[in-house]
Motif scaffolding. Sequence first.
Motif, PDB file in Angstrom:
ATOM      1  N   TYR A 407       1.116  -1.242   0.271  1.00 37.52           N
ATOM      2  CA  TYR A 407       0.394   0.675   0.301  1.00 37.52           C
ATOM      3  C   TYR A 407       1.252   0.988   0.046  1.00 37.52           C
ATOM      4  O   TYR A 407       0.878   1.820  -0.888  1.00 37.52           O
ATOM      5  CB  TYR A 407      -1.278  -0.439   0.809  1.00 37.52           C
ATOM      6  CG  TYR A 407      -2.395   0.978   1.094  1.00 37.52           C
ATOM      7  CD1 TYR A 407      -3.662   0.765   0.174  1.00 37.52           C
ATOM      8  CD2 TYR A 407      -1.635   1.908   1.315  1.00 37.52           C
ATOM      9  CE1 TYR A 407      -4.162   1.429   0.448  1.00 37.52           C
ATOM     10  CE2 TYR A 407      -2.677   3.058   1.359  1.00 37.52           C
ATOM     11  CZ  TYR A 407      -4.040   2.485   0.605  1.00 37.52           C
ATOM     12  OH  TYR A 407      -4.889   3.946   0.706  1.00 37.52           O
ATOM     13  N   GLY A 408       2.051   1.725   0.987  1.00 36.14           N
ATOM     14  CA  GLY A 408       2.469   2.776   1.043  1.00 36.14           C
ATOM     15  C   GLY A 408       3.915   2.361   0.679  1.00 36.14           C
ATOM     16  O   GLY A 408       4.629   1.785   0.710  1.00 36.14           O
ATOM     17  N   ILE A 409       4.914   3.704   0.087  1.00 35.42           N
ATOM     18  CA  ILE A 409       6.230   3.529  -0.282  1.00 35.42           C
ATOM     19  C   ILE A 409       6.298   4.865   0.551  1.00 35.42           C
ATOM     20  O   ILE A 409       5.803   5.900  -0.121  1.00 35.42           O
ATOM     21  CB  ILE A 409       6.266   3.355  -1.524  1.00 35.42           C
ATOM     22  CG1 ILE A 409       7.228   3.396  -2.362  1.00 35.42           C
ATOM     23  CG2 ILE A 409       4.763   4.157  -2.822  1.00 35.42           C
ATOM     24  CD1 ILE A 409       7.608   2.780  -3.669  1.00 35.42           C
ATOM     25  N   ASP A 410       7.801   4.925   0.463  1.00 33.24           N
ATOM     26  CA  ASP A 410       8.192   6.210   0.603  1.00 33.24           C
ATOM     27  C   ASP A 410       9.649   6.054   0.729  1.00 33.24           C
ATOM     28  O   ASP A 410      10.779   4.985   0.784  1.00 33.24           O
ATOM     29  CB  ASP A 410       8.263   6.858   1.540  1.00 33.24           C
ATOM     30  CG  ASP A 410       8.530   8.332   2.109  1.00 33.24           C
ATOM     31  OD1 ASP A 410       7.952   9.181   1.028  1.00 33.24           O
ATOM     32  OD2 ASP A 410       9.572   8.008   3.268  1.00 33.24           O
ATOM     33  N   PHE A 411      10.601   7.787  -0.091  1.00 36.58           N
ATOM     34  CA  PHE A 411      12.005   7.100   0.039  1.00 36.58           C
ATOM     35  C   PHE A 411      12.834   7.968   0.570  1.00 36.58           C
ATOM     36  O   PHE A 411      12.696   8.586   1.051  1.00 36.58           O
ATOM     37  CB  PHE A 411      12.242   7.338  -1.809  1.00 36.58           C
ATOM     38  CG  PHE A 411      12.072   6.574  -3.206  1.00 36.58           C
ATOM     39  CD1 PHE A 411      12.756   6.340  -3.676  1.00 36.58           C
ATOM     40  CD2 PHE A 411      10.555   7.153  -3.667  1.00 36.58           C
ATOM     41  CE1 PHE A 411      12.486   5.156  -4.747  1.00 36.58           C
ATOM     42  CE2 PHE A 411      10.573   5.874  -4.826  1.00 36.58           C
ATOM     43  CZ  PHE A 411      10.871   5.119  -5.406  1.00 36.58           C
ATOM     44  N   HIS A 412      13.762   7.620   1.150  1.00 33.76           N
ATOM     45  CA  HIS A 412      14.840   7.979   2.006  1.00 33.76           C
ATOM     46  C   HIS A 412      15.451   8.849   1.238  1.00 33.76           C
ATOM     47  O   HIS A 412      15.688   9.241  -0.338  1.00 33.76           O
ATOM     48  CB  HIS A 412      16.202   6.911   2.206  1.00 33.76           C
ATOM     49  CG  HIS A 412      16.997   7.224   3.679  1.00 33.76           C
ATOM     50  ND1 HIS A 412      17.628   8.550   3.572  1.00 33.76           N
ATOM     51  CD2 HIS A 412      16.657   7.509   5.350  1.00 33.76           C
ATOM     52  CE1 HIS A 412      18.439   8.896   4.332  1.00 33.76           C
ATOM     53  NE2 HIS A 412      17.879   7.945   5.562  1.00 33.76           N
ATOM     54  N   HIS A 413      15.532   9.895   1.652  1.00 26.88           N
ATOM     55  CA  HIS A 413      16.242  11.631   1.854  1.00 26.88           C
ATOM     56  C   HIS A 413      17.384  11.254   0.885  1.00 26.88           C
ATOM     57  O   HIS A 413      17.792  12.520  -0.137  1.00 26.88           O
ATOM     58  CB  HIS A 413      16.221  12.459   2.912  1.00 26.88           C
ATOM     59  CG  HIS A 413      14.450  13.195   3.061  1.00 26.88           C
ATOM     60  ND1 HIS A 413      14.277  14.525   2.795  1.00 26.88           N
ATOM     61  CD2 HIS A 413      14.074  12.623   4.148  1.00 26.88           C
ATOM     62  CE1 HIS A 413      12.947  14.688   3.130  1.00 26.88           C
ATOM     63  NE2 HIS A 413      12.348  13.066   3.812  1.00 26.88           N
ATOM     64  N   ASP A 414      18.786  11.026   1.061  1.00 23.69           N
ATOM     65  CA  ASP A 414      19.360  10.107   0.721  1.00 23.69           C
ATOM     66  C   ASP A 414      19.288   9.800  -1.274  1.00 23.69           C
ATOM     67  O   ASP A 414      20.817   9.883  -1.808  1.00 23.69           O
ATOM     68  CB  ASP A 414      20.285   9.341   1.608  1.00 23.69           C
ATOM     69  CG  ASP A 414      21.053  10.168   2.761  1.00 23.69           C
ATOM     70  OD1 ASP A 414      20.921  11.103   2.768  1.00 23.69           O
ATOM     71  OD2 ASP A 414      21.589   9.617   3.086  1.00 23.69           O
ATOM     72  N   GLY A 415      18.509   8.957  -0.729  1.00 30.57           N
ATOM     73  CA  GLY A 415      17.704   8.549  -2.156  1.00 30.57           C
ATOM     74  C   GLY A 415      18.395   6.838  -2.459  1.00 30.57           C
ATOM     75  O   GLY A 415      18.436   6.523  -3.141  1.00 30.57           O
ATOM     76  N   SER A 416      18.735   6.070  -1.163  1.00 33.93           N
ATOM     77  CA  SER A 416      19.722   5.081  -1.327  1.00 33.93           C
ATOM     78  C   SER A 416      18.230   4.059  -0.667  1.00 33.93           C
ATOM     79  O   SER A 416      19.265   2.453  -1.422  1.00 33.93           O
ATOM     80  CB  SER A 416      20.972   4.605   0.056  1.00 33.93           C
ATOM     81  OG  SER A 416      20.728   5.472   1.244  1.00 33.93           O
ATOM     82  N   LEU A 417      17.876   4.193  -0.223  1.00 39.01           N
ATOM     83  CA  LEU A 417      16.645   2.984   0.528  1.00 39.01           C
ATOM     84  C   LEU A 417      15.204   3.571   0.465  1.00 39.01           C
ATOM     85  O   LEU A 417      14.820   4.870  -0.449  1.00 39.01           O
ATOM     86  CB  LEU A 417      16.664   3.022   2.029  1.00 39.01           C
ATOM     87  CG  LEU A 417      18.115   3.467   2.811  1.00 39.01           C
ATOM     88  CD1 LEU A 417      18.064   3.037   4.051  1.00 39.01           C
ATOM     89  CD2 LEU A 417      18.532   1.910   2.333  1.00 39.01           C
ATOM     90  N   VAL A 418      14.783   2.914   0.030  1.00 45.26           N
ATOM     91  CA  VAL A 418      13.070   3.146   0.288  1.00 45.26           C
ATOM     92  C   VAL A 418      12.198   1.713   1.008  1.00 45.26           C
ATOM     93  O   VAL A 418      12.490   0.848   1.135  1.00 45.26           O
ATOM     94  CB  VAL A 418      12.802   2.465  -1.393  1.00 45.26           C
ATOM     95  CG1 VAL A 418      13.441   1.350  -2.230  1.00 45.26           C
ATOM     96  CG2 VAL A 418      10.952   2.665  -2.063  1.00 45.26           C
ATOM     97  N   SER A 419      11.345   2.197   1.172  1.00 45.40           N
ATOM     98  CA  SER A 419      10.630   1.540   2.159  1.00 45.40           C
ATOM     99  C   SER A 419       8.816   1.446   1.966  1.00 45.40           C
ATOM    100  O   SER A 419       8.401   2.602   1.069  1.00 45.40           O
ATOM    101  CB  SER A 419      10.573   2.064   3.750  1.00 45.40           C
ATOM    102  OG  SER A 419       9.788   1.723   4.564  1.00 45.40           O
ATOM    103  N   SER A 420       8.695  -0.269   1.770  1.00 42.02           N
ATOM    104  CA  SER A 420       7.180  -0.026   1.625  1.00 42.02           C
ATOM    105  C   SER A 420       6.159  -1.208   2.445  1.00 42.02           C
ATOM    106  O   SER A 420       7.306  -1.449   3.356  1.00 42.02           O
ATOM    107  CB  SER A 420       7.284  -1.322  -0.244  1.00 42.02           C
ATOM    108  OG  SER A 420       7.840  -2.543   0.750  1.00 42.02           O
ATOM    109  N   CYS A 421       4.967  -0.466   2.860  1.00 40.45           N
ATOM    110  CA  CYS A 421       4.130  -1.104   3.550  1.00 40.45           C
ATOM    111  C   CYS A 421       2.919  -1.885   2.982  1.00 40.45           C
ATOM    112  O   CYS A 421       2.894  -1.140   1.970  1.00 40.45           O
ATOM    113  CB  CYS A 421       3.955   0.073   5.189  1.00 40.45           C
ATOM    114  SG  CYS A 421       3.601   1.054   3.919  1.00 40.45           S
TER     115      CYS A 421
END
Length: 570
Positions: A407-421
Amino acid sequence: MDVDDQNPASTAAESPEILPGGENEDLDNPAEPMQPAATTVIPSSIVPSIAPIPPPLITRPLAPLPSRPLLFRPPVAQNGEMRTSDSDSEHDELAPSRATQGSTAEYEVSEESRQVRERQEKAMQEFLMKRRASALAVPTNDMAVRARLRRLGEPITLFGEREMERRDRLRSIMARLDAEGQLEKLLKVHEEEEAAATGGTEEAEEEVLQYPFYTEGPKALLDARIDIAKYSIVRAASRLERAKRKRDDPDEDVEAEMDWALRQAESLVLDCSEIGDDRPLSGCSFSSDGKFLATSSLSGVAKMWSMPQVRKVSNFNGHTERVTDVIFSPVNECLATASADRTARLWSAEGSLLRTFEGHLDRLARIAFHPSGKYLGTTSFDKTWRLWDIETGVELLLQEGHSRSVYGIDFHHDGSLVSSCGLDALARVWDLRTGRSVLALEGHVKPVLGVNFSPNGYHLATGGEDNTCRIWDLRKKRSLYIIPAHSNLISQVKYEPQEGYFLVTASFDMTAKIWSARDFKPVKTLSGHEAKVTSLDIISDGQCIATVSHDRTIKLWSVNSKDEQTMDVD
């Protein structure tokens, strides 16, 4: 009287022969009945001489005597059968010895002992079977697993069976056949039959089975990973340098800055309320410069509004189903929309369609831009999230990992990581440079609907249907704090984008709440909507918050100008 006085010892000696002596004779000969009448002829004058006899000498030996002969008495056969006893307990005690007459080395095993022994043997067989199965070489390619099952005469797939389950089933079948000594025989027979029937197809099949277990990505994905790594290194270095400067510079007072930001957030008031569409609104997003606000609705139309007057600038028509989310690009005024028609679209600020991203197998949920503005991440109810190239529209990555819809997604401010839920009550952190899942954040008991990275680089906030907002520390890899935020599910959570001094949660309880990032205490409750609040966004300087709801309204919460002027004077 003279006779009695002259012979006191004879009287004392004769009296024991009558009472104790008679009883001892009866005990020595248990077959003879006791004579109670013998005790009645004793004159009353002799009774006082018996009183000094201690009672333990009579009573203590009598208690165990009836049972002693029965324990050691050998069984006697009568008419070809064992003699039975009238006592049930005596029968239970003597049953093992009677059943094993003539043999002292064997004993009868009880039913309970036999069941325990059978369970132990069964557990040992299962353990040996598992050990034998783990030592077997089972193919990892699903096509090879299917071919091997077909060779063994087993069904190649069962209802609802997935790849790993099919491989485990093959392993157990091979272990069972190996234990029975039939595995080599069956494989040899089937190979000979297939070789005779198909000829050279066996060699072609072996070549097909040499595929690697992992899925090899395209060259564009490798180039994207290299580009993301270079971009993230520079961003991370600048973030760390800024953090060190704040720590070492005596002129920097982080606590005072946070106090000022929290006072600003506490002074937020409802500044504007505007009807955004004929249908409920599903998403909103500020542009990078804060001059525009984009909204999406269930009518399938996205709109752009000028700030701060909230006047409609343009419409974005093209989706055939409801629009589930909208997001502005961080580098320009382009925006992207996600829809239930399984597509994501890129639009210019004037409302013209630039690109369509197709590939998902189910409706889309949320959407997010990479900080570089070159890539777009989308989540879907097909249990995957995907990474797209903005310039070419190519799907770079199809990532699985959730057992239910993402459902949810967001990128780290550095651009190296991404989180999904997703709806599996799980949040995952992925490394875009390697493609690995570096963290699995377990703690929510219901679906997780919102996720957002803090600008400090090491905190992550999630919110879900369990009405709680969890703060995760990426350095400690655990939950840092649990905020019992709302009385209904949390639909969106976002940090203040500049420094992350506070975070805002939106909920279906018709409110949005502001929380301090220092101690996670409530700062302000934004009440005014008359239906579920579906999304929110914070302007880049943190001075304005936009919320959208199922009541079809857009509400802007801005810092009170009077309070701001007072603080400027101070």
